[in-house]
Design a protein around this motif. Structure first.
Motif, PDB file in Angstrom:
ATOM      1  N   THR A  79      -1.685   6.049   3.078  1.00  0.00           N
ATOM      2  CA  THR A  79      -1.528   6.024   4.531  1.00  0.00           C
ATOM      3  C   THR A  79      -2.731   6.617   5.249  1.00  0.00           C
ATOM      4  O   THR A  79      -2.846   6.472   6.468  1.00  0.00           O
ATOM      5  CB  THR A  79      -0.268   6.804   4.956  1.00  0.00           C
ATOM      6  OG1 THR A  79      -0.386   8.157   4.501  1.00  0.00           O
ATOM      7  CG2 THR A  79       0.977   6.162   4.362  1.00  0.00           C
TER       8      THR A  79
ATOM      9  N   SER B 139       0.819  -1.202   0.000  1.00  0.00           N
ATOM     10  CA  SER B 139       0.000   0.000   0.000  1.00  0.00           C
ATOM     11  C   SER B 139       0.853   1.251   0.000  1.00  0.00           C
ATOM     12  O   SER B 139       1.871   1.333   0.699  1.00  0.00           O
ATOM     13  CB  SER B 139      -0.931   0.020   1.219  1.00  0.00           C
ATOM     14  OG  SER B 139      -1.857  -1.031   1.133  1.00  0.00           O
TER      15      SER B 139
ATOM     16  N   MET C 148      -5.002   5.135   8.115  1.00  0.00           N
ATOM     17  CA  MET C 148      -5.286   3.765   7.707  1.00  0.00           C
ATOM     18  C   MET C 148      -5.717   2.916   8.907  1.00  0.00           C
ATOM     19  O   MET C 148      -6.720   2.195   8.849  1.00  0.00           O
ATOM     20  CB  MET C 148      -4.061   3.153   7.041  1.00  0.00           C
ATOM     21  CG  MET C 148      -4.245   1.715   6.586  1.00  0.00           C
ATOM     22  SD  MET C 148      -5.194   1.554   5.081  1.00  0.00           S
ATOM     23  CE  MET C 148      -3.947   2.027   3.874  1.00  0.00           C
TER      24      MET C 148
ATOM     25  N   ASN D 146      -8.029   7.486  -2.633  1.00  0.00           N
ATOM     26  CA  ASN D 146      -8.219   7.321  -1.195  1.00  0.00           C
ATOM     27  C   ASN D 146      -9.390   8.138  -0.667  1.00  0.00           C
ATOM     28  O   ASN D 146      -9.451   8.463   0.513  1.00  0.00           O
ATOM     29  CB  ASN D 146      -6.944   7.702  -0.440  1.00  0.00           C
ATOM     30  CG  ASN D 146      -6.638   9.190  -0.543  1.00  0.00           C
ATOM     31  OD1 ASN D 146      -7.038   9.847  -1.511  1.00  0.00           O
ATOM     32  ND2 ASN D 146      -5.928   9.728   0.430  1.00  0.00           N
TER      33      ASN D 146
END
Length: 309
Positions: free
Chosen positions: A10, A7, A94, A172
């Motif tokens: 964050t 990933s 996250m 995100n």
């Protein structure tokens, strides 16, 4: 479990409720008042059930546990949602996102199972009153509560163990007021079709099956009351209609969001508010505070408290 397994992301951006600053302030004040009322109302029920010997019965024992779950469930997402209304940049880490989803499904799955146990309690109380104390023993009640927590834990772990290691390497932005499992899965940079089906089978069907079982139990209760005494039907209908309203407000949005979770629309935010904030606010009112015995006990405890001070 490594959250950074491939990933680059964050943190996630929560779009939340967008609009004019005046609207944000209005929602901030409204949601704050509702949340405080929900927490205080549920705490009041827990304290009343705990310290009043007249309420040490199976129904009130289950109500006290429901109030505890309501406090936990609403606290997972609501404080963050409220503070985000005053923030221009609404982000969540996250780990924070994964924690939100874990505890939401833990408390949500537990509450679904407990509501089913409460329906069974009402069935025994109304349909088999002579055997009520024998059937609803302390051991069975404790078993109901423990079983509810086990189901909630299995429910959340079965999903989170798969989601927590998904790689997030691109978008995100989450178009909701909190980290919602279907929306987070869609952001993964791998194909998640199988996982999407699993979420539908796990969360969607669990919500739908529990909801159907609850409605069936209420219908059985009403039919039984009608067969025994048509005069008592109106009283039973009045009591159960309030329960059905709460159950529908809780399960309805869950079924809509998780049974068809990957065809999202803007109304999901409103539905999310209903089952994370409005239902925990209404539960004390409909399940307990409308109960005359509960009101009388609360006034008695208030008098004793004032007298002692």
């Amino acid at each position: 479990m490594d959250l950074k397994n491939g990933s680059l992301v964050t943190e996630f951006v929560l779009l939340g409720f967008s609009g004019q600053w005046e609207l944000q302030i209005f929602l901030f004040v409204t949601f704050s008042l509702v949340y405080c009322a929900a927490v205080l109302g549920n705490i009041l029920i827990i304290v009343t059930v705990t310290f009043s010997s007249t309420l040490h019965s199976p129904m009130y024992f289950l109500l006290g546990n429901l109030s505890f779950l309501d406090i936990c469930f609403s606290t997972v997402t609501t404080p963050k949602m409220i503070t985000d209304l005053l923030n221009e940049h609404k982000t969540i880490s996250m780990w924070g996102c994964m924690s939100q989803m874990f505890f939401m499904h833990l408390f949500g799955g537990t509450e679904m199972t407990l509501l089913t146990a409460m329906a069974f309690d009402r069935y025994v109380a109304i349909c088999k009153p002579l055997h009520y104390r024998t059937v609803m023993s302390h051991q069975l009640l404790s078993g109901f509560v423990i079983f509810s927590w086990i189901i909630g834990f299995i429910h959340t772990m079965s999903q989170m163990v798969l989601v927590v290691n998904l790689p997030f390497c691109g978008p995100n932005v989450i178009d909701n007021i909190f980290c919602d499992l279907p929306l987070v899965i869609k952001l993964a940079c791998i194909k998640t079709y199988t996982l999407e089906l699993f979420v539908i089978a796990d969360s969607g069907l669990l919500s739908l099956i529990c909801f159907i079982l609850l409605l069936v139990s209420y219908i059985v209760i009403l039919v039984t009351v009608w067969q025994r005494s048509s005069g008592r039907l109106s009283k039973a209908l009045s009591t159960l209609s309030a329960h059905i309203i709460v159950v529908t407000l809780f399960f309805g949005p869950c079924i809509f969001i998780y049974a068809w979770p990957f065809n999202s629309f803007s109304g999901n935010k409103i539905l999310s508010v209903f089952y994370t904030l409005i239902t925990p606010f209404l539960n004390p009112v409909i399940y307990s505070l409308r109960n005359q015995k509960m009101q009388k006990t609360m006034r008695k405890l208030q008098f004793l408290f004032v007298s002692s001070t």
